[in-house]
Design a protein around this motif. Structure first.
Motif, mmCIF file in Angstrom:
data_model
loop_
_atom_site.group_PDB
_atom_site.id
_atom_site.type_symbol
_atom_site.label_atom_id
_atom_site.label_comp_id
_atom_site.label_asym_id
_atom_site.label_seq_id
_atom_site.Cartn_x
_atom_site.Cartn_y
_atom_site.Cartn_z
ATOM 1 N N SER A 59 0.852 -1.186 0.000
ATOM 2 C CA SER A 59 0.000 0.000 0.000
ATOM 3 C C SER A 59 0.896 1.248 0.000
ATOM 4 O O SER A 59 2.088 1.159 0.343
ATOM 5 C CB SER A 59 -0.892 0.018 1.246
ATOM 6 N N PRO A 60 0.371 2.411 -0.367
ATOM 7 C CA PRO A 60 1.185 3.638 -0.330
ATOM 8 C C PRO A 60 1.819 3.891 1.034
ATOM 9 O O PRO A 60 2.984 4.304 1.118
ATOM 10 C CB PRO A 60 0.187 4.732 -0.707
ATOM 11 N N ALA A 61 1.072 3.641 2.103
ATOM 12 C CA ALA A 61 1.622 3.844 3.443
ATOM 13 C C ALA A 61 2.763 2.862 3.715
ATOM 14 O O ALA A 61 3.783 3.219 4.325
ATOM 15 C CB ALA A 61 0.530 3.688 4.486
ATOM 16 N N GLN A 62 2.590 1.626 3.282
ATOM 17 C CA GLN A 62 3.640 0.630 3.466
ATOM 18 C C GLN A 62 4.872 0.974 2.633
ATOM 19 O O GLN A 62 6.007 0.740 3.062
ATOM 20 C CB GLN A 62 3.120 -0.754 3.099
ATOM 21 N N GLN A 63 4.666 1.514 1.445
ATOM 22 C CA GLN A 63 5.788 1.934 0.608
ATOM 23 C C GLN A 63 6.586 3.048 1.281
ATOM 24 O O GLN A 63 7.818 3.069 1.227
ATOM 25 C CB GLN A 63 5.291 2.375 -0.767
ATOM 26 N N GLU A 64 5.884 3.966 1.914
ATOM 27 C CA GLU A 64 6.569 5.032 2.652
ATOM 28 C C GLU A 64 7.371 4.449 3.811
ATOM 29 O O GLU A 64 8.512 4.867 4.071
ATOM 30 C CB GLU A 64 5.552 6.048 3.163
ATOM 31 N N ASP A 65 6.786 3.511 4.508
ATOM 32 C CA ASP A 65 7.459 2.862 5.633
ATOM 33 C C ASP A 65 8.702 2.111 5.149
ATOM 34 O O ASP A 65 9.778 2.204 5.752
ATOM 35 C CB ASP A 65 6.478 1.903 6.306
ATOM 36 N N ALA A 66 8.570 1.373 4.050
ATOM 37 C CA ALA A 66 9.692 0.606 3.506
ATOM 38 C C ALA A 66 10.809 1.535 3.045
ATOM 39 O O ALA A 66 11.996 1.251 3.257
ATOM 40 C CB ALA A 66 9.217 -0.269 2.351
ATOM 41 N N THR A 67 10.450 2.651 2.431
ATOM 42 C CA THR A 67 11.451 3.613 1.976
ATOM 43 C C THR A 67 12.213 4.205 3.150
ATOM 44 O O THR A 67 13.444 4.332 3.121
ATOM 45 C CB THR A 67 10.787 4.744 1.163
ATOM 46 N N ALA A 68 11.492 4.570 4.204
ATOM 47 C CA ALA A 68 12.132 5.135 5.386
ATOM 48 C C ALA A 68 13.100 4.136 6.019
ATOM 49 O O ALA A 68 14.207 4.501 6.439
ATOM 50 C CB ALA A 68 11.071 5.566 6.399
ATOM 51 N N ALA A 69 12.693 2.880 6.069
ATOM 52 C CA ALA A 69 13.550 1.846 6.637
ATOM 53 C C ALA A 69 14.799 1.648 5.784
ATOM 54 O O ALA A 69 15.908 1.479 6.308
ATOM 55 C CB ALA A 69 12.773 0.537 6.757
ATOM 56 N N LEU A 70 14.628 1.684 4.472
ATOM 57 C CA LEU A 70 15.760 1.540 3.558
ATOM 58 C C LEU A 70 16.754 2.684 3.742
ATOM 59 O O LEU A 70 17.965 2.474 3.812
ATOM 60 C CB LEU A 70 15.252 1.501 2.115
ATOM 61 N N LEU A 71 16.254 3.903 3.839
ATOM 62 C CA LEU A 71 17.131 5.070 3.968
ATOM 63 C C LEU A 71 17.896 5.075 5.283
ATOM 64 O O LEU A 71 19.005 5.613 5.358
ATOM 65 C CB LEU A 71 16.305 6.354 3.830
ATOM 66 N N ARG A 72 17.326 4.487 6.317
ATOM 67 C CA ARG A 72 18.015 4.448 7.614
ATOM 68 C C ARG A 72 19.246 3.548 7.591
ATOM 69 O O ARG A 72 20.151 3.694 8.419
ATOM 70 C CB ARG A 72 17.055 3.979 8.713
ATOM 71 N N GLU A 73 19.281 2.605 6.673
ATOM 72 C CA GLU A 73 20.352 1.616 6.675
ATOM 73 C C GLU A 73 21.735 2.234 6.461
ATOM 74 O O GLU A 73 22.725 1.772 7.026
ATOM 75 C CB GLU A 73 20.105 0.556 5.589
ATOM 76 N N ALA A 74 21.844 3.272 5.642
ATOM 77 C CA ALA A 74 23.157 3.831 5.319
ATOM 78 C C ALA A 74 23.865 4.384 6.542
ATOM 79 O O ALA A 74 25.097 4.343 6.638
ATOM 80 C CB ALA A 74 23.018 4.916 4.253
#
Length: 296
Positions: A59-74
């Motif tokens: 869902s759009p909300a889940q996509q936002e959550d996944a993106t935020a989690a991905l960006l935190r990894e660096a």
């Protein structure tokens, strides 16, 4: 492998490659649907094998959550939970089969191993030592493998087409020589932790230089100096990568290296041959070199 920019907007396509063993309650706001990448030979280790998240199916909300989690990894100092963002023309099930294909095979000593090649700490080293044909086989249907590692984002383009499934794992499997590097990917990561303690913002070019230097130092430490203790190997690689010939060819250590290789002295006593003033001078030369090379 080259440095790239992180996603600058919410990701809507592609697949996240996830290390399920590093997922915790803080990774995502809510559990996301994942597809297991488990070969038949590892069904008993299913909890350890990686997962795929189909971004387009969220869902759009889940996509936002996944993106935020991905960006935190660096910027994270923890073992990676989200290992890569993949672009592939395959559907999730077919891509999961491809990922699973290269997870198990013979290790350096011939016994069966579970190869965590998807972990950025391992994948980055594989890209440094693999031949072009091995890289193409490993990526296969993946057109772009983007991943966070050492406080930077990286991209590796792939063929974007499937490879012959009858070829098994061998086309992308490390050689015995390559295992010498890949077997110490965890030690390379430990050395980088120490380097980042003194250099908070290494350039991408400096990261690659350090990776190569650390890798060679660990091989030399094991093969030529007969170092076996993990802490000693990490310290030797750190000194070698940081100070280079100023340390390795220091006059006070001229005969000590031979004595260490022959077991006539040990690493602690060798280090003790250099006093505070020696290390102070080494650090001054190191800082001048880093300024000249633009590492920070």
């Amino acid at each position: 492998m080259r440095a790239t920019l992180p996603p600058n907007e919410v990701i809507r396509t592609g697949f996240l490659l996830v290390d399920a063993s590093n997922i915790d309650d803080e990774t995502f706001a809510e559990p996301l649907p994942m597809l297991r990448c488990t070969p038949g030979t590892l069904t008993n280790a299913d909890d350890l094998t990686p997962r795929l998240i189909d971004i387009a199916a969220l869902s759009p909300a889940q996509q936002e959550d996944a993106t935020a989690a991905l960006l935190r990894e660096a910027a994270s100092s923890r073992p990676p939970a989200i290992c890569a963002w993949l672009d592939s023309p395959l559907d999730a099930a077919a891509l999961a089969r491809h990922i699973a294909r290269f997870l198990a095979g013979p290790g350096a000593e011939g016994s069966s191993v579970f190869w965590r090649y998807y972990d950025p700490r391992v994948f980055s080293l594989a890209m440094a030592v693999f031949l072009p044909a091995q890289k193409e086989a490993l990526l296969g249907p993946i057109a772009d493998w983007r991943f966070p590692w050492c406080q930077h984002w990286w991209t590796v383009p792939g063929p974007g087409r499937e490879i012959d499934p009858l070829g098994g794992y061998k086309s992308a499997w490390p050689t015995s020589t390559q295992w010498r590097s890949l077997d110490h990917s965890d030690l390379v990561a430990r050395v980088f932790v120490h380097i980042h303690d003194t250099h908070k913002a290494l350039s991408a070019a400096a990261v690659l230089r350090y990776q190569r230097g650390i890798d060679l130092a660990l091989i030399a430490g094991k093969q030529h100096l007969k170092l076996t203790e993990t802490d000693e190997l990490v310290e030797y690689a750190l000194h070698s990568a940081r100070y280079g010939d100023a340390f390795l060819r220091h006059p006070k250590l001229d005969t000590a290296w031979t004595d260490l290789a022959q077991g006539k002295t040990n690493w602690v006593d060798l280090q003790g041959l250099l006093d505070h003033h020696d290390y102070q001078k080494l650090n001054q030369e190191y800082q001048l070199q880093q300024t000249h090379m633009g590492a920070t």
